[in-house]
Design an enzyme around this catalytic site. Structure first.
Site, PDB file in Angstrom:
ATOM      1  N   CYS A   1       0.834  -1.192   0.000  1.00 31.15           N
ATOM      2  CA  CYS A   1       0.000   0.000   0.000  1.00 31.15           C
ATOM      3  C   CYS A   1       0.878   1.254   0.000  1.00 31.15           C
ATOM      4  O   CYS A   1       1.843   1.338  -0.761  1.00 31.15           O
ATOM      5  CB  CYS A   1      -0.934  -0.075   1.217  1.00 31.15           C
ATOM      6  SG  CYS A   1      -2.320   1.054   1.272  1.00 31.15           S
ATOM      7  N   THR A   2       0.586   2.220   0.857  1.00 34.23           N
ATOM      8  CA  THR A   2       1.326   3.478   0.863  1.00 34.23           C
ATOM      9  C   THR A   2       2.680   3.378   1.560  1.00 34.23           C
ATOM     10  O   THR A   2       3.375   4.387   1.695  1.00 34.23           O
ATOM     11  CB  THR A   2       0.495   4.605   1.503  1.00 34.23           C
ATOM     12  OG1 THR A   2       0.097   4.211   2.818  1.00 34.23           O
ATOM     13  CG2 THR A   2      -0.730   4.913   0.654  1.00 34.23           C
TER      14      THR A   2
END
Length: 197
Positions: free
Chosen positions: A106-107
């Site tokens: 993800c981030t």
């Protein structure tokens, strides 16, 4: 036995770290001797409040964590603060320099991107953070639709559940298909390898 270290920080996305944690820890349940030691690391030894308010007690703080063979950087709302924290950035940079594999979920890719570790590589992140990853560096070949990407030492995945797929792929790369099959069966996970280059 390889050490798999997962970074924790306030507002980390739960499944971003818990999914990979499950994959590598279950590998040690279904095969002995366990091929991996799975640990969590945070800025301090105090419990971390993840997204949704789940409190998680890390195994190690930044000062006492052993060197990881496999370093996994999750994402979540807290990744933006983590990517501006000099202590976290320094720790990730030092760990990444000596790790065999560095992966983001993800981030978590924003943290790797901030350190310049994704420059010259294809990378992905959560669909909602594609613009943020592009803004960090124009040297990153951002692939918005990739489930996960393997660049050799560096891997990145899309959001949340994509981290499980990437971890199963990485498990196969580091061990063998038989172990992946056992882990998938134990987790009752409907897995289809969906990498994109």
């Amino acid at each position: 036995m390889k050490t798999v270290a997962l970074l924790l920080f306030p507002d980390v996305e739960v499944l971003d770290f818990a999914g990979p944690f499950e994959v590598f820890s279950v590998a040690g349940e279904v095969r002995q001797p366990a091929p991996f030691r799975v640990i969590t690391v945070a800025d301090s030894a105090n419990p971390i409040a993840a997204v949704g308010g789940l409190n998680v007690a890390p195994h190690f703080d930044l000062a006492t964590a052993p060197q990881a063979d496999v370093l996994i950087i999750p994402g979540g709302k807290g990744s933006r603060a983590a990517m501006r924290d000099p202590r976290i950035l320094d720790w990730v940079a030092r760990q990444a320099a000596r790790a065999e594999v560095v992966a983001s979920v993800c981030t978590g890719a924003l943290i790797l991107g901030k350190l310049g570790l994704l420059d010259g590589l294809a990378a992905t992140t959560h669909a909602g953070a594609i613009g943020e990853l592009r803004a960090i560096s124009d040297k990153i070949d951002v692939r918005p639709t990739a489930r996960f990407i393997d660049n050799g030492k560096y891997l990145t995945s899309g959001g949340i559940t994509a981290g499980i797929d990437m971890s199963l792929y990485l498990l196969k790369r580091l061990t063998d298909q038989q172990l992946v099959d056992l882990v998938v069966e134990e987790m009752e996970y409907d897995w289809r390898m969906r990498a994109a280059g």
